[in-house]
Design a protein around this motif. Structure first.
Motif, PDB file in Angstrom:
ATOM      1  N   HIS A  69       0.646  -1.339  -0.049  1.00  0.00           N
ATOM      2  CA  HIS A  69      -0.020  -0.037  -0.058  1.00  0.00           C
ATOM      3  C   HIS A  69       0.925   1.149  -0.102  1.00  0.00           C
ATOM      4  O   HIS A  69       0.537   2.117   0.010  1.00  0.00           O
ATOM      5  CB  HIS A  69      -0.987  -0.017   1.175  1.00  0.00           C
ATOM      6  CG  HIS A  69      -1.967  -1.127   1.093  1.00  0.00           C
ATOM      7  ND1 HIS A  69      -1.822  -2.404   1.297  1.00  0.00           N
ATOM      8  CD2 HIS A  69      -3.120  -0.937   0.503  1.00  0.00           C
ATOM      9  CE1 HIS A  69      -2.913  -2.937   1.129  1.00  0.00           C
ATOM     10  NE2 HIS A  69      -3.817  -2.196   0.535  1.00  0.00           N
ATOM     11  N   CYS A  70       2.177   1.176   0.007  1.00  0.00           N
ATOM     12  CA  CYS A  70       2.840   2.478   0.149  1.00  0.00           C
ATOM     13  C   CYS A  70       2.837   3.084  -1.315  1.00  0.00           C
ATOM     14  O   CYS A  70       3.264   2.604  -2.204  1.00  0.00           O
ATOM     15  CB  CYS A  70       4.345   2.086   0.341  1.00  0.00           C
ATOM     16  SG  CYS A  70       5.446   3.294   0.040  1.00  0.00           S
ATOM     17  N   PRO A  71       2.445   4.332  -1.386  1.00  0.00           N
ATOM     18  CA  PRO A  71       2.170   4.954  -2.561  1.00  0.00           C
ATOM     19  C   PRO A  71       3.513   5.487  -3.270  1.00  0.00           C
ATOM     20  O   PRO A  71       3.700   5.890  -4.284  1.00  0.00           O
ATOM     21  CB  PRO A  71       1.455   6.444  -2.281  1.00  0.00           C
ATOM     22  CG  PRO A  71       1.763   6.515  -0.933  1.00  0.00           C
ATOM     23  CD  PRO A  71       2.078   4.997  -0.180  1.00  0.00           C
TER      24      PRO A  71
ATOM     25  N   ASP B   5      12.372   9.703   1.116  1.00  0.00           N
ATOM     26  CA  ASP B   5      11.240   9.761  -0.065  1.00  0.00           C
ATOM     27  C   ASP B   5       9.844   9.468   0.574  1.00  0.00           C
ATOM     28  O   ASP B   5       8.629   9.594  -0.008  1.00  0.00           O
ATOM     29  CB  ASP B   5      11.439   8.565  -1.136  1.00  0.00           C
ATOM     30  CG  ASP B   5      12.443   9.217  -2.250  1.00  0.00           C
ATOM     31  OD1 ASP B   5      12.790  10.199  -2.225  1.00  0.00           O
ATOM     32  OD2 ASP B   5      12.704   8.217  -3.112  1.00  0.00           O
ATOM     33  N   CYS B   6       9.913   8.727   1.949  1.00  0.00           N
ATOM     34  CA  CYS B   6       8.719   8.766   2.468  1.00  0.00           C
ATOM     35  C   CYS B   6       7.895  10.083   2.798  1.00  0.00           C
ATOM     36  O   CYS B   6       8.324  10.981   3.194  1.00  0.00           O
ATOM     37  CB  CYS B   6       8.953   8.210   3.979  1.00  0.00           C
ATOM     38  SG  CYS B   6       7.670   8.046   4.904  1.00  0.00           S
ATOM     39  N   ILE B   7       6.658  10.043   2.448  1.00  0.00           N
ATOM     40  CA  ILE B   7       5.628  11.393   2.536  1.00  0.00           C
ATOM     41  C   ILE B   7       5.000  11.346   3.979  1.00  0.00           C
ATOM     42  O   ILE B   7       4.252  12.266   4.125  1.00  0.00           O
ATOM     43  CB  ILE B   7       4.942  11.648   1.265  1.00  0.00           C
ATOM     44  CG1 ILE B   7       3.940  10.394   1.076  1.00  0.00           C
ATOM     45  CG2 ILE B   7       5.720  11.804   0.146  1.00  0.00           C
ATOM     46  CD1 ILE B   7       2.822  10.576   0.003  1.00  0.00           C
ATOM     47  N   GLU B   8       5.242  10.210   4.785  1.00  0.00           N
ATOM     48  CA  GLU B   8       4.521  10.136   5.916  1.00  0.00           C
ATOM     49  C   GLU B   8       2.894  10.100   5.974  1.00  0.00           C
ATOM     50  O   GLU B   8       2.197  10.775   6.515  1.00  0.00           O
ATOM     51  CB  GLU B   8       4.842  11.273   7.007  1.00  0.00           C
ATOM     52  CG  GLU B   8       6.318  11.467   7.180  1.00  0.00           C
ATOM     53  CD  GLU B   8       6.848  12.349   8.237  1.00  0.00           C
ATOM     54  OE1 GLU B   8       6.181  13.025   8.794  1.00  0.00           O
ATOM     55  OE2 GLU B   8       8.162  12.461   8.183  1.00  0.00           O
ATOM     56  N   CYS B   9       2.611   9.381   4.673  1.00  0.00           N
ATOM     57  CA  CYS B   9       1.105   9.669   4.384  1.00  0.00           C
ATOM     58  C   CYS B   9       0.248   8.753   5.247  1.00  0.00           C
ATOM     59  O   CYS B   9      -0.629   8.758   5.522  1.00  0.00           O
ATOM     60  CB  CYS B   9       0.783   8.768   2.945  1.00  0.00           C
ATOM     61  SG  CYS B   9       1.316   7.309   2.590  1.00  0.00           S
ATOM     62  N   GLY B  10       1.119   7.501   6.157  1.00  0.00           N
ATOM     63  CA  GLY B  10       0.429   6.821   7.056  1.00  0.00           C
ATOM     64  C   GLY B  10      -0.432   5.606   6.309  1.00  0.00           C
ATOM     65  O   GLY B  10      -1.068   5.083   7.186  1.00  0.00           O
ATOM     66  N   CYS B  11      -0.098   5.354   5.158  1.00  0.00           N
ATOM     67  CA  CYS B  11      -0.924   4.110   4.709  1.00  0.00           C
ATOM     68  C   CYS B  11      -0.524   2.808   5.220  1.00  0.00           C
ATOM     69  O   CYS B  11      -1.054   1.916   5.378  1.00  0.00           O
ATOM     70  CB  CYS B  11      -0.652   4.059   3.096  1.00  0.00           C
ATOM     71  SG  CYS B  11      -1.501   5.309   2.119  1.00  0.00           S
ATOM     72  N   CYS B  12       0.818   2.619   5.359  1.00  0.00           N
ATOM     73  CA  CYS B  12       1.382   1.615   5.848  1.00  0.00           C
ATOM     74  C   CYS B  12       0.989   1.323   7.289  1.00  0.00           C
ATOM     75  O   CYS B  12       0.666  -0.010   7.522  1.00  0.00           O
ATOM     76  CB  CYS B  12       3.325   1.628   5.748  1.00  0.00           C
ATOM     77  SG  CYS B  12       3.691   3.117   6.657  1.00  0.00           S
ATOM     78  N   ALA B  13       1.100   2.296   7.925  1.00  0.00           N
ATOM     79  CA  ALA B  13       0.690   2.150   9.690  1.00  0.00           C
ATOM     80  C   ALA B  13      -0.975   1.934   9.768  1.00  0.00           C
ATOM     81  O   ALA B  13      -1.574   1.048  10.562  1.00  0.00           O
ATOM     82  CB  ALA B  13       0.727   3.104  10.415  1.00  0.00           C
TER      83      ALA B  13
HETATM   84  S1  SF4 Z   1       4.339   6.333   5.340  1.00  0.00           S
HETATM   85 FE1  SF4 Z   1       4.475   4.425   4.809  1.00  0.00          FE
HETATM   86  S2  SF4 Z   1       3.157   3.953   3.105  1.00  0.00           S
HETATM   87 FE2  SF4 Z   1       3.526   6.422   3.439  1.00  0.00          FE
HETATM   88  S3  SF4 Z   1       5.032   6.815   2.209  1.00  0.00           S
HETATM   89 FE3  SF4 Z   1       5.963   6.118   4.076  1.00  0.00          FE
HETATM   90  S4  SF4 Z   1       6.643   4.088   3.900  1.00  0.00           S
HETATM   91 FE4  SF4 Z   1       5.156   4.475   2.472  1.00  0.00          FE
END
Ligand code: SF4
Ligand code: SF4
Length: 631
Positions: free
Chosen positions: A401-403, A430-438
């Motif tokens: 699910h990581c974009p 490069d992580c945008i801290e979108c939170g999808c993974c969590a």
């Molecule tokens: S927060 Fe998780 S899903 Fe979002 S970009 Fe970072 S590693 Fe990927």
């Protein structure tokens, strides 16, 4: 909102959208989450009454904080610059209303740590008197530099959350042609609806802003990406684009999928282009701005209005009447909550922003800033406690699910082990801290917190490294300076010595006193000595080989020559006389003046001389006797 993993929420490939003539692309991963937008987008936007006090932070943008231009006690007007930009990546700050500056001091600002930051505090006078604003600009007749300067002076920064100075983003450089301007109207975060309302009610300003930026960039097209859960906004924008009769502008409806509003994700959806790792969109010929930023650009260029106001959503089930307000920058968030009917129940979580990427607030006594888009008060039911984190089961759902196509599980392991080099090898930044993974992790691991921690540690390490390198450079520069000064000192000394002695060659050896320059008298004396030595040497040599008389030294004078001639003549006369006598048989006659051995030439004189000798002897004897007697 239930933030736990729902297997059915996994991203699906982008589906063709009826009526969309443009091809769309799908980015990797993403999640479907309940958008909760209907909580606040059903009410019309309201302007918030002027607060009694405005707290305006000096750091509301990426880059150097602004420097205050006012002092406590100053009267200020709406739109007046109260702090000026420091450097290229910086932005000025304006007074949001008229009043008196009562303090310039650290105050709580929107930040997860609850940190304090310097702010200008203005007690408003209620008159809202406006400063003289700059004249509108005919943007089609103006060059890009003039427009950039107006945007810079108006304090416009990215209003989608990044807060990057807009004039800098609109200056990609001559070598970087821009093929597409993208306006981000996706607003993919659940709950937030201020951009939706803005697109509905200020669509004309957004289209004007798009045209100004197209003119500045020389770009052939503008794509406005809006998620398909905002049909009114899409319709309003399309209407205004048609009225503007600008064929370069296209309003593109995109599938609702979190996080399609991420800059790189929206670029991928609309153009199929990938922004390189650590790169910026301009590298692939794209500039991306938020729709709110476009409206602010139109205000600044066409009306001379600086960025002193923005639209903010106040929402969540812990808010009595969720809605949107137009708010002066510096208004306390508590005033917005009060205007929305206050809290309706116990607040489990208070956020600045959405539930996925918002900042946790310790208090609502923080001011609205240029990038502040939402006050979200969640109840316990909306934000359930996930319970303790369990061990990672290596299911790989996070990576699915990581974009950004990262490997969240590996990043988590290395961040947890504090192996900062390794975690960077997995493109942490490069992580945008979108939170999808969590959001999808079945073990409820707070993955984003680990990434934020690792980023903070890396920044701290880099800062320390830079400080250490800076210290080393300063030390090396100091050493070099001291060496140079010593070299200069030695050179000066040498020059001084050379000025005293005629040539550098004649300079005395180190430690010996310098000899005085020889005078003419010295030279003459030395020449005489040399000549005397040569004469002595010549004389000695002559004596050795017998070629010269021992006494023959000085050149004979005229007197000497005359005397010698007389002697020679006398000798010749005597020899001639003797020869003549011998020839006649008689003894040779002595010359009259020649003394004889047996008979003195003058007996009287001889007697007198002898008497004198005797008398002298007698005197000497007498003197001796007297001396002996005296003893
Ligand atoms: S927060 Fe998780 S899903 Fe979002 S970009 Fe970072 S590693 Fe990927
Ligand atoms: S971090 Fe969570 S989602 Fe990722 S592999 Fe481990 S258990 Fe699965």
């Amino acid at each position: 909102m239930n933030t736990r993993f729902d297997p059915d929420s996994a991203a699906k490939p982008a589906q063709p959208i009826p009526g969309n003539t443009r091809k769309l692309w799908h980015f990797h991963g993403g999640i479907h989450v309940p958008d909760e937008k209907s909580l606040s987008n059903g009410r019309a936007l309201r302007p918030l009454p002027l607060p009694a006090e405005l707290v305006i932070p000096l750091q509301q943008h990426i880059g150097a904080p602004a420097r205050p231009k006012v002092a406590v006690g100053d009267q200020v007007l709406r739109g007046q610059v109260i702090a000026e930009a420091q450097g290229y990546i910086s932005s000025p700050i304006h007074a949001s209303s008229s009043g008196t500056v009562t303090a310039i001091e650290p105050r709580a600002v929107p930040h997860p740590s609850g940190m304090l930051s310097p702010c200008v505090v203005i007690a408003t006078d209620g008159d809202d008197r406006c400063a003289e604003l700059p004249a509108p600009i005919d943007f089609e007749a103006a060059d890009a530099a003039t427009l950039r300067e107006r945007i810079r002076q108006s304090g416009i920064v990215g209003m989608g959350g990044a807060s990057f100075p807009t004039n800098v983003k609109l200056n990609p450089g001559k070598d970087q042609p821009i093929s597409t301007l993208i306006l981000n109207g996706a607003e993919c975060e659940p709950y937030i609806t201020c951009d939706d309302l803005l697109m509905r009610e200020r669509a004309a300003d957004i289209i004007d802003g798009a045209r100004i930026m197209l003119h500045m960039l020389g770009a052939p097209e503008c794509l406005i990406g809006v998620e398909d859960n905002k049909p009114e906004a899409i319709e309003a924008l399309r209407l205004e684009a048609t009225l503007a009769d600008d064929a370069r502008i296209h309003v593109v409806e995109i599938p609702t999928l979190y996080p399609s509003g991420g800059e790189k994700q929206l670029i991928r959806i609309l153009t199929g282009k990938e922004v390189p790792t650590h790169g910026i969109p301009a590298q692939v010929g794209i500039v991306c701005q938020n729709v709110g930023t476009a409206a602010a650009v139109a205000d600044a260029v066409l009306r001379g209005i600086p960025l002193i106001e923005r639209w903010v959503t106040v929402t969540g089930r812990a808010i009595a009447e969720p809605q949107n307000f137009s708010v002066r920058i510096g208004t306390p968030a508590a005033d917005l909550v009060a205007a929305a009917g206050g809290y309706s129940g116990k607040v489990a979580k208070l956020l600045a922003g959405g539930p996925m990427m918002g900042l946790r607030l310790q208090t609502d006594a923080v001011p609205v800033t240029k990038s502040f888009n939402c006050v979200l008060a969640l109840t316990a039911a909306e934000s359930p406690d996930p319970g303790p984190a369990l061990a990672c089961i290596r299911c790989g759902t996070c990576a699915d699910h990581c974009p950004v196509s990262l490997l969240p599980q590996q990043m988590y392991w290395h961040a947890r082990a504090k192996d900062l080099d390794k975690v960077q090898d997995y493109n942490l930044f490069d992580c945008i801290e979108c939170g999808c993974c969590a959001h999808v992790c079945p073990s409820h691991i707070p993955l984003v917190q680990y990434y934020r921690y690792a980023k903070t540690e890396v920044w701290a390490r880099e800062k320390e490294k830079r400080a250490s390198e800076h210290a080393k450079e300063r030390h090396a520069a100091r050493e070099a300076r001291l060496e140079r000064l010593e070299r200069e000192r030695q050179a000066k000394l040498r020059k001084k010595k050379e000025a005293i002695t005629p040539t550098a060659k004649a300079a005395p050896a180190a430690g010996k006193p310098a000899a005085a320059a020889p005078t003419d008298a010295d030279e003459a004396r030395k020449a005489k000595i040399r000549a005397a030595r040569e004469r002595a040497a010549a004389k000695k040599a002559a004596e050795v080989d017998g070629s010269a008389p021992v006494a023959a030294e000085a050149a004979p004078s005229d007197a000497d020559e005359a005397r010698k001639a007389k002697i020679r003549a006398a000798r010749e006369r005597a020899a001639a006389k003797k020869a003549a006598a011998e020839a006649e048989g008689a003894p040779a006659e002595k010359p009259a003046d020649a003394p004889t051995q047996d008979k003195p030439a003058d007996p009287e004189a001889d007697a007198a001389r002898k008497a004198k000798i005797r008398a002298a002897r007698e005197r000497a004897a007498a003197k001796k006797a007297a001396m002996e007697a005296g003893d």
